[in-house]
Write a protein that holds these residues in place. Structure first.
Motif, PDB file in Angstrom:
ATOM      1  N   LEU A  10       0.823  -1.202   0.000  1.00  0.00           N
ATOM      2  CA  LEU A  10       0.000   0.000   0.000  1.00  0.00           C
ATOM      3  C   LEU A  10       0.864   1.262   0.000  1.00  0.00           C
ATOM      4  O   LEU A  10       0.533   2.247  -0.662  1.00  0.00           O
ATOM      5  N   GLY A  11       1.968   1.239   0.712  1.00  0.00           N
ATOM      6  CA  GLY A  11       2.857   2.402   0.756  1.00  0.00           C
ATOM      7  C   GLY A  11       3.369   2.797  -0.617  1.00  0.00           C
ATOM      8  O   GLY A  11       3.509   3.981  -0.924  1.00  0.00           O
ATOM      9  N   VAL A  12       3.627   1.811  -1.456  1.00  0.00           N
ATOM     10  CA  VAL A  12       4.090   2.088  -2.821  1.00  0.00           C
ATOM     11  C   VAL A  12       2.971   2.760  -3.615  1.00  0.00           C
ATOM     12  O   VAL A  12       3.205   3.735  -4.350  1.00  0.00           O
ATOM     13  N   LEU A  13       1.743   2.276  -3.471  1.00  0.00           N
ATOM     14  CA  LEU A  13       0.610   2.876  -4.180  1.00  0.00           C
ATOM     15  C   LEU A  13       0.360   4.318  -3.724  1.00  0.00           C
ATOM     16  O   LEU A  13       0.076   5.196  -4.534  1.00  0.00           O
ATOM     17  N   VAL A  14       0.468   4.562  -2.433  1.00  0.00           N
ATOM     18  CA  VAL A  14       0.277   5.912  -1.909  1.00  0.00           C
ATOM     19  C   VAL A  14       1.363   6.839  -2.452  1.00  0.00           C
ATOM     20  O   VAL A  14       1.080   7.958  -2.895  1.00  0.00           O
ATOM     21  N   ASP A  15       2.608   6.382  -2.460  1.00  0.00           N
ATOM     22  CA  ASP A  15       3.703   7.188  -3.000  1.00  0.00           C
ATOM     23  C   ASP A  15       3.496   7.483  -4.481  1.00  0.00           C
ATOM     24  O   ASP A  15       3.761   8.594  -4.947  1.00  0.00           O
ATOM     25  N   GLU A  16       3.023   6.508  -5.237  1.00  0.00           N
ATOM     26  CA  GLU A  16       2.787   6.715  -6.662  1.00  0.00           C
ATOM     27  C   GLU A  16       1.638   7.690  -6.898  1.00  0.00           C
ATOM     28  O   GLU A  16       1.661   8.462  -7.851  1.00  0.00           O
ATOM     29  N   THR A  17       0.623   7.647  -6.040  1.00  0.00           N
ATOM     30  CA  THR A  17      -0.558   8.481  -6.226  1.00  0.00           C
ATOM     31  C   THR A  17      -0.327   9.908  -5.754  1.00  0.00           C
ATOM     32  O   THR A  17      -0.660  10.864  -6.458  1.00  0.00           O
ATOM     33  N   TRP A  18       0.218  10.098  -4.538  1.00  0.00           N
ATOM     34  CA  TRP A  18       0.353  11.422  -3.956  1.00  0.00           C
ATOM     35  C   TRP A  18       1.792  11.880  -3.796  1.00  0.00           C
ATOM     36  O   TRP A  18       2.041  12.938  -3.224  1.00  0.00           O
ATOM     37  N   GLY A  19       2.743  11.117  -4.265  1.00  0.00           N
ATOM     38  CA  GLY A  19       4.144  11.496  -4.178  1.00  0.00           C
ATOM     39  C   GLY A  19       4.785  11.004  -2.903  1.00  0.00           C
ATOM     40  O   GLY A  19       4.109  10.610  -1.956  1.00  0.00           O
ATOM     41  N   PRO A  20       6.105  11.038  -2.877  1.00  0.00           N
ATOM     42  CA  PRO A  20       6.834  10.586  -1.686  1.00  0.00           C
ATOM     43  C   PRO A  20       6.576  11.510  -0.491  1.00  0.00           C
ATOM     44  O   PRO A  20       6.120  12.649  -0.641  1.00  0.00           O
ATOM     45  N   ILE A  21       6.900  11.015   0.687  1.00  0.00           N
ATOM     46  CA  ILE A  21       6.743  11.786   1.924  1.00  0.00           C
ATOM     47  C   ILE A  21       7.595  13.048   1.836  1.00  0.00           C
ATOM     48  O   ILE A  21       8.687  13.051   1.278  1.00  0.00           O
ATOM     49  N   ASP A  22       7.073  14.134   2.405  1.00  0.00           N
ATOM     50  CA  ASP A  22       7.738  15.447   2.456  1.00  0.00           C
ATOM     51  C   ASP A  22       7.845  16.137   1.107  1.00  0.00           C
ATOM     52  O   ASP A  22       8.747  16.941   0.883  1.00  0.00           O
ATOM     53  N   THR A  23       6.918  15.843   0.196  1.00  0.00           N
ATOM     54  CA  THR A  23       6.808  16.619  -1.034  1.00  0.00           C
ATOM     55  C   THR A  23       5.566  17.497  -0.891  1.00  0.00           C
ATOM     56  O   THR A  23       4.647  17.171  -0.130  1.00  0.00           O
ATOM     57  N   PRO A  24       5.505  18.621  -1.592  1.00  0.00           N
ATOM     58  CA  PRO A  24       4.353  19.518  -1.441  1.00  0.00           C
ATOM     59  C   PRO A  24       3.009  18.839  -1.723  1.00  0.00           C
ATOM     60  O   PRO A  24       2.030  19.088  -1.008  1.00  0.00           O
ATOM     61  N   GLU A  25       2.954  17.991  -2.739  1.00  0.00           N
ATOM     62  CA  GLU A  25       1.699  17.317  -3.071  1.00  0.00           C
ATOM     63  C   GLU A  25       1.247  16.402  -1.941  1.00  0.00           C
ATOM     64  O   GLU A  25       0.081  16.367  -1.568  1.00  0.00           O
TER      65      GLU A  25
END
Length: 54
Positions: A10-25
């Protein structure tokens, strides 16, 4: 059967959808999610009181 499955964490899907942690998006999405959850949980007792009054 399990040898053929391609599972994505799930963490990979979240990163792909909303970007990595600590990015503006991602920060914007997390802030909006927190605001929505806070509003829901703060309003939930009020909604329960209204339905109990009926």
């Amino acid at each position: 059967m399990f040898n053929e499955m391609n599972l994505t964490p799930l963490g990979v899907l979240v990163d792909e959808t909303w970007g990595p942690i600590d990015t503006p998006e991602r920060d914007q999405m997390e802030a909006q999610l927190k605001e929505d959850l806070d509003a829901y949980f703060l309003d939930a007792p009020k909604l329960q009181d209204i339905s109990d009054a009926r």
